[in-house]
Every structure is written in structure tokens, then in C-alpha cells.
Design an enzyme around this catalytic site. Sequence first.
Site, PDB file in Angstrom:
ATOM      1  CB  THR A  29      -1.007  -0.040   1.173  1.00 53.92           C
ATOM      2  OG1 THR A  29      -1.978   0.998   1.007  1.00 53.92           O
ATOM      3  CG2 THR A  29      -0.325   0.126   2.525  1.00 53.92           C
ATOM      4  CG  ASN A  30      -0.665   4.673  -1.245  1.00 62.36           C
ATOM      5  OD1 ASN A  30      -1.301   5.407  -0.506  1.00 62.36           O
ATOM      6  ND2 ASN A  30      -1.234   4.032  -2.263  1.00 62.36           N
ATOM      7  NE  ARG A  31       5.747   6.776   4.100  1.00 65.50           N
ATOM      8  CZ  ARG A  31       6.060   6.103   5.205  1.00 65.50           C
ATOM      9  NH1 ARG A  31       5.222   6.075   6.227  1.00 65.50           N
ATOM     10  NH2 ARG A  31       7.202   5.456   5.286  1.00 65.50           N
ATOM     11  CB  SER A  32      -3.083   7.876   0.528  1.00 70.69           C
ATOM     12  OG  SER A  32      -4.258   8.646   0.553  1.00 70.69           O
TER      13      SER A  32
END
Length: 225
Positions: A29-32
Amino acid sequence: PAKQLLAGKRVIVTAGGTREPLDPVRYLTNRSSGKMGYAIAEAAQSAGADVTLISANAVLPTPTNVNLVRIQTAAELLAAVEEQFQSADILIMAAAVADYRPEHVASTKIKKRTDNQTINLKLVRNPDILQTISKIKQDDQIIVGFAAETNDLLANAAKKIKAKKLDMIVANDVSNPQIGFNSENNQATFLFANGQQVKTDIESKREVASHLIDTIYKRFFNQAK
Ligand code: C5P
């Protein structure tokens, strides 16, 4: 905005970050955080719009009087956007979509190798949702993208407007810890297809959202201009 600028309009907002599974217990995933997209959904709702918020894994309170659709992967996000877009006036694509996903999703938990050797992860491209949607876009539908960049912010954002056939893009510099991913504040530059740009001050994501909604109204729906 206190005024009901978007009364009668159907607005789709995407928010959060997609999760791409590796096995039943792991994902990429990512940091959003989803904060920017949720703030936009709230601002559009306050402006009188009928709002559907498509949330990719955000852990945030559901805004009042907004239809919430939860999805996890980029493929699920694409399916949800395709379904909702047909009847929408405005699509605001704030979600951080994974560019790649694991080629194979293991059906059982991936085990450590007993010989201590490395393992390889093969990733395949995810579909670009905005590029897919731009093919079915009608002239009276407005599409707003986001560009989160760590370098060459405005040049990259301008390229994306063209490549993804956007009406507008919201560019922000995620290399600055004061703004961007997971922070409370943001500073955005709004770029338009005709090359015009407007930079906001550093302000709360709520204020940026409210500016964005006002700007969309003034640019695309205020016939008096
Ligand atoms: O190309 P890049 O990912 O930087 O573009 C960002 C914009 O494109 C965002 O609005 C994002 O939601 C959207 N996007 C998309 N499908 C992807 C990747 C990004 O619609 N696979």
C-alpha cells in the site's frame, strides 16, 4: 461554502490508498490517509451536491449525508468508479492508486524459505483509472485529478492533465512534511487544461477542499462568469 453552489450536481470523490494483496494476510500500500478526499467529499456535500465517496481503506469517520462505498484494490476502485461515473457530473480522483500489484496472490500465507535465500516479488501494472474513464467521458462531465510529486511538481502535473485528459489537476509536493500525505495541512496548485495555474496558501485540508469546490463551480458551472 455556505452557498449551495453545487445543488443538483452528482459528485464522485475517491479517497485513501489502494491495497494490493500478496496473500491472505499481507498487502502492498502507500501512505495516503484519505484526509484530503474526505475533506473534499464534505465540502461538496456542504455545497449541496449529491456525493458518493469511494474510500480505499481510509480509517476516518464517514462524512454525514454522503454515500460511502468501500473498496480495497485498484481493480475494485476501477469497477466502482466505472459504475458511478455514468450518472456523475464531477469526478474528483484524490485516491492514491497503486501503479503495480503482485502478479500472483497466494491463497495461503507465504512461508519463510528454510534456506534463507531471497524471494522475488513480480509486480504487474494496474489499469490507469483516469485514462480508462476519460474514454467514456461526456463533454459536460468534469474530471479532476491529483498529482502528488516529490520533484518537478508542475511539469509532471501538466503532463498528466494531457495524458489523462483532465479538466483540472490538483498538484501537491509530498516531499514537504508540512503538507501532503497524512499531514493536517496542504498547499495545492490548481492547474487547468488551458495552462492556467492558481496556488493556494498552506492551509488546512478542509480549506483546500473548500477552495477546490469553489474553483470547480466558478470555472465549470457558473455560466455568468
Ligand atoms: O500518474 P499518477 O499516479 O501520478 O496520477 C495521479 C492521478 O491519477 C490521481 O488523480 C490518481 O487518483 C490517478 N490514478 C488513476 N489510476 C492509476 C494511478 C493513478 O486514476 N492507476
